[in-house]
Design a protein around this motif. Sequence first.
Motif, PDB file in Angstrom:
ATOM      1  N   LEU A   8      23.505 -13.946  -2.061  1.00  0.00           N
ATOM      2  CA  LEU A   8      22.443 -12.966  -2.328  1.00  0.00           C
ATOM      3  C   LEU A   8      21.637 -13.421  -3.534  1.00  0.00           C
ATOM      4  O   LEU A   8      22.204 -13.886  -4.528  1.00  0.00           O
ATOM      5  CB  LEU A   8      23.083 -11.593  -2.615  1.00  0.00           C
ATOM      6  CG  LEU A   8      22.151 -10.481  -3.145  1.00  0.00           C
ATOM      7  CD1 LEU A   8      21.161 -10.052  -2.083  1.00  0.00           C
ATOM      8  CD2 LEU A   8      22.979  -9.283  -3.618  1.00  0.00           C
ATOM      9  N   ARG A   9      20.336 -13.310  -3.446  1.00  0.00           N
ATOM     10  CA  ARG A   9      19.448 -13.531  -4.589  1.00  0.00           C
ATOM     11  C   ARG A   9      18.575 -12.298  -4.752  1.00  0.00           C
ATOM     12  O   ARG A   9      17.957 -11.847  -3.776  1.00  0.00           O
ATOM     13  CB  ARG A   9      18.553 -14.752  -4.362  1.00  0.00           C
ATOM     14  CG  ARG A   9      19.275 -16.071  -4.489  1.00  0.00           C
ATOM     15  CD  ARG A   9      19.386 -16.491  -5.931  1.00  0.00           C
ATOM     16  NE  ARG A   9      20.125 -17.738  -6.062  1.00  0.00           N
ATOM     17  CZ  ARG A   9      20.239 -18.407  -7.201  1.00  0.00           C
ATOM     18  NH1 ARG A   9      19.661 -17.941  -8.290  1.00  0.00           N
ATOM     19  NH2 ARG A   9      20.940 -19.520  -7.249  1.00  0.00           N
ATOM     20  N   ILE A  10      18.510 -11.767  -5.972  1.00  0.00           N
ATOM     21  CA  ILE A  10      17.617 -10.637  -6.260  1.00  0.00           C
ATOM     22  C   ILE A  10      16.329 -11.208  -6.851  1.00  0.00           C
ATOM     23  O   ILE A  10      16.365 -11.941  -7.852  1.00  0.00           O
ATOM     24  CB  ILE A  10      18.266  -9.650  -7.255  1.00  0.00           C
ATOM     25  CG1 ILE A  10      19.586  -9.099  -6.675  1.00  0.00           C
ATOM     26  CG2 ILE A  10      17.296  -8.518  -7.602  1.00  0.00           C
ATOM     27  CD1 ILE A  10      19.430  -8.267  -5.414  1.00  0.00           C
ATOM     28  N   LEU A  11      15.189 -10.918  -6.233  1.00  0.00           N
ATOM     29  CA  LEU A  11      13.899 -11.485  -6.651  1.00  0.00           C
ATOM     30  C   LEU A  11      12.901 -10.374  -6.960  1.00  0.00           C
ATOM     31  O   LEU A  11      13.042  -9.238  -6.480  1.00  0.00           O
ATOM     32  CB  LEU A  11      13.338 -12.376  -5.538  1.00  0.00           C
ATOM     33  CG  LEU A  11      14.222 -13.537  -5.051  1.00  0.00           C
ATOM     34  CD1 LEU A  11      13.527 -14.268  -3.919  1.00  0.00           C
ATOM     35  CD2 LEU A  11      14.525 -14.498  -6.188  1.00  0.00           C
ATOM     36  N   GLU A  12      11.880 -10.715  -7.743  1.00  0.00           N
ATOM     37  CA  GLU A  12      10.780  -9.768  -8.000  1.00  0.00           C
ATOM     38  C   GLU A  12       9.723  -9.883  -6.913  1.00  0.00           C
ATOM     39  O   GLU A  12       9.113  -8.895  -6.509  1.00  0.00           O
ATOM     40  CB  GLU A  12      10.156 -10.042  -9.368  1.00  0.00           C
ATOM     41  CG  GLU A  12      11.063  -9.690 -10.535  1.00  0.00           C
ATOM     42  CD  GLU A  12      10.396  -9.970 -11.875  1.00  0.00           C
ATOM     43  OE1 GLU A  12       9.169 -10.201 -11.899  1.00  0.00           O
ATOM     44  OE2 GLU A  12      11.112  -9.950 -12.895  1.00  0.00           O
TER      45      GLU A  12
ATOM     46  N   GLU B 261       0.839  -1.214   0.000  1.00  0.00           N
ATOM     47  CA  GLU B 261       0.000   0.000   0.000  1.00  0.00           C
ATOM     48  C   GLU B 261       0.872   1.261   0.000  1.00  0.00           C
ATOM     49  O   GLU B 261       0.638   2.197  -0.777  1.00  0.00           O
ATOM     50  CB  GLU B 261      -0.928  -0.023   1.232  1.00  0.00           C
ATOM     51  CG  GLU B 261      -2.024  -1.075   1.128  1.00  0.00           C
ATOM     52  CD  GLU B 261      -2.541  -1.581   2.467  1.00  0.00           C
ATOM     53  OE1 GLU B 261      -3.263  -2.587   2.456  1.00  0.00           O
ATOM     54  OE2 GLU B 261      -2.197  -0.992   3.518  1.00  0.00           O
ATOM     55  N   LEU B 262       1.891   1.276   0.862  1.00  0.00           N
ATOM     56  CA  LEU B 262       2.779   2.443   0.952  1.00  0.00           C
ATOM     57  C   LEU B 262       3.555   2.675  -0.348  1.00  0.00           C
ATOM     58  O   LEU B 262       3.916   3.806  -0.667  1.00  0.00           O
ATOM     59  CB  LEU B 262       3.766   2.258   2.109  1.00  0.00           C
ATOM     60  CG  LEU B 262       3.174   2.347   3.528  1.00  0.00           C
ATOM     61  CD1 LEU B 262       4.119   1.711   4.531  1.00  0.00           C
ATOM     62  CD2 LEU B 262       2.864   3.788   3.911  1.00  0.00           C
ATOM     63  N   ASN B 263       3.800   1.601  -1.092  1.00  0.00           N
ATOM     64  CA  ASN B 263       4.589   1.708  -2.328  1.00  0.00           C
ATOM     65  C   ASN B 263       3.751   2.017  -3.566  1.00  0.00           C
ATOM     66  O   ASN B 263       4.295   2.085  -4.676  1.00  0.00           O
ATOM     67  CB  ASN B 263       5.392   0.415  -2.557  1.00  0.00           C
ATOM     68  CG  ASN B 263       6.566   0.293  -1.599  1.00  0.00           C
ATOM     69  OD1 ASN B 263       6.957   1.269  -0.957  1.00  0.00           O
ATOM     70  ND2 ASN B 263       7.135  -0.888  -1.484  1.00  0.00           N
TER      71      ASN B 263
ATOM     72  N   ARG C  19      14.509  -1.843  -4.356  1.00  0.00           N
ATOM     73  CA  ARG C  19      13.633  -0.670  -4.520  1.00  0.00           C
ATOM     74  C   ARG C  19      13.523  -0.296  -5.993  1.00  0.00           C
ATOM     75  O   ARG C  19      12.458   0.040  -6.481  1.00  0.00           O
ATOM     76  CB  ARG C  19      14.189   0.525  -3.744  1.00  0.00           C
ATOM     77  CG  ARG C  19      13.940   0.472  -2.265  1.00  0.00           C
ATOM     78  CD  ARG C  19      14.157   1.818  -1.596  1.00  0.00           C
ATOM     79  NE  ARG C  19      14.012   1.671  -0.154  1.00  0.00           N
ATOM     80  CZ  ARG C  19      12.855   1.611   0.485  1.00  0.00           C
ATOM     81  NH1 ARG C  19      11.725   1.698  -0.179  1.00  0.00           N
ATOM     82  NH2 ARG C  19      12.810   1.456   1.794  1.00  0.00           N
ATOM     83  N   ASP C  20      14.649  -0.379  -6.694  1.00  0.00           N
ATOM     84  CA  ASP C  20      14.678  -0.044  -8.118  1.00  0.00           C
ATOM     85  C   ASP C  20      15.245  -1.251  -8.875  1.00  0.00           C
ATOM     86  O   ASP C  20      16.453  -1.504  -8.826  1.00  0.00           O
ATOM     87  CB  ASP C  20      15.574   1.185  -8.352  1.00  0.00           C
ATOM     88  CG  ASP C  20      15.675   1.550  -9.837  1.00  0.00           C
ATOM     89  OD1 ASP C  20      15.015   0.877 -10.665  1.00  0.00           O
ATOM     90  OD2 ASP C  20      16.414   2.499 -10.150  1.00  0.00           O
TER      91      ASP C  20
ATOM     92  N   PRO D 127      19.351   1.507   1.615  1.00  0.00           N
ATOM     93  CA  PRO D 127      18.529   2.305   0.695  1.00  0.00           C
ATOM     94  C   PRO D 127      18.092   1.570  -0.574  1.00  0.00           C
ATOM     95  O   PRO D 127      17.123   1.957  -1.209  1.00  0.00           O
ATOM     96  CB  PRO D 127      19.437   3.500   0.345  1.00  0.00           C
ATOM     97  CG  PRO D 127      20.820   3.089   0.730  1.00  0.00           C
ATOM     98  CD  PRO D 127      20.676   2.115   1.854  1.00  0.00           C
ATOM     99  N   LYS D 128      18.809   0.503  -0.947  1.00  0.00           N
ATOM    100  CA  LYS D 128      18.442  -0.216  -2.178  1.00  0.00           C
ATOM    101  C   LYS D 128      17.469  -1.376  -1.937  1.00  0.00           C
ATOM    102  O   LYS D 128      17.059  -2.040  -2.886  1.00  0.00           O
ATOM    103  CB  LYS D 128      19.709  -0.764  -2.852  1.00  0.00           C
ATOM    104  CG  LYS D 128      20.551   0.283  -3.578  1.00  0.00           C
ATOM    105  CD  LYS D 128      21.619  -0.407  -4.427  1.00  0.00           C
ATOM    106  CE  LYS D 128      22.332   0.586  -5.335  1.00  0.00           C
ATOM    107  NZ  LYS D 128      23.272  -0.124  -6.245  1.00  0.00           N
TER     108      LYS D 128
END
Length: 535
Positions: free
Chosen positions: A510-514, A286-288, A482-483, A456-457
Amino acid sequence: MSELSYAHGTGGTALLGDTIGANLDRAVAAWPEREALVDVPSGRRWTYARFGAAVDELAYALLASGVAKGDRVGIWAVNCPEWVLVQYATARVGAVMVNINPAYRTHEVEYVLNQAGISLLFASLSHKTSDYRTMVEEVRHRCPQLRETVYIGDPGWDALVRRGTPDLRGELQAREAELSCDDPINIQYTSGTTGFPKGATLSHHNILNNGYFVGESIAYSEQDRVCIPVPFYHCFGMVMGNLAATSHGACMVIPAPSFDPAATLRAVQQERCTSLYGVPTMFIAELNLPDFAEYDLSTLRTGIMAGSPCPVEVMKRVVAEMHMEEVSICYGMTETSPVSLQTRRDDDLEHRTGTVGRVLPHLEVKVVDPVDGVTLPRGTAGELCTRGYSVMLGYWNEPDRTAEAVDAGRWMHTGDLAVMREDGYVEIVGRIKDMIIRGGENIYPREIEEFLYAHPKIADVQVVGVPHERYGEEVLACVIPRDPADPLTLDELRAFCEGRLAHYKIPSRLRILETFPMTVSGKVRKIELRETYAE
């Protein structure tokens, strides 16, 4: 010597001795013209007088359909007004309502229909990719006790309701006179991480009191309007939402059939809701929203965040930007109806994010050594146990599994690792089975997640243990950036942690996920993350 990790909840308000039907009668008599239920998608509305009449009408229909006291009536549906009517009408006639997760597929629904012995099933027609009628047709010949299925939104619903007539009022009154508040009234299947789910069996006394005291602790009254985007099939929706509302004369507001962040904020604005529920991932969504700032949320004062720990940064925004100064954190489990610990309206930010509150009235909690069961000193991590009116009657037809969870002293063993502070507030530090053991060091994922939320990321993060040849396990961080165009690297992550976290807690992978794999109730499936990345 430190005080022991034991606390019991005292309070000036007595437990309710009512059945759910008798409690609803009181609300209808006290607030007949106030709104009880609003379905935003369809625009339908019920005052308490009209809601009480609709519940009675469905109760008559259940009697006319031969539903006896103790019969199991299933509901396999997304959030809608009919779900709520079934909840209260089955309670009125003393049937046991069986909640079925709308995400279940044929294999799971067949198991539940047979394990609970469901004779009458209410189901949605379809939702998203689920065609419930096709799935029921596929399994019904293997479910001998299932006599009838009624589809919500189909002419069959109206036909069933027409079976009931007001001349059954005497029969309904006679049925209600033979009900006890200790009768089983609800079976909720808890998502088993191993094997088939277990059916936690709950009484009127269990869930009515839990809803009532959850509502008391956030000062509900007939002035409140509660936005409920969490699923009804789960205790969060039907107990902390519906029963907390009706036991205080408040209004239940359904924003959408399943969670939709924009629909939720539209409902809050349109219906001038004073309270909003969700798990942290829902509040984050909701905040995003790109147009978040355009919604008027100024009517909100409170709400409940539960299901998993709330990150500090998220809580700050919920209080400041959603006007939820009195938002409450709840901790519980289906087997305890569900809430045993809750923060209070005047607790500070640290208590609302660092703890899951203190024990509710009329309940007990303790933290014990998971091996020998001895109560530990305050400040020491161990297994959280709870006892009192909220503990389930047992798992439906599974005495052995009941005995594994509820000990001879009637303490429910939660499987959660917790620390009780000196002031009685409790921190959840993880699941016993989520704890990472790296080279003999115990690592609690929650601590690392809290720390990483400040990067921040990072928009969202889950930490799990994965196998390692030398250390047994190593730390994997699964991150939603975030981006997406500028994701985090492992080197950046480790540099952020250096000198601020003990070396053995710093993620080595580390894994970057959607997105994260989720249960329907909005909890992240850590077991799936562990299994997926265990190579």
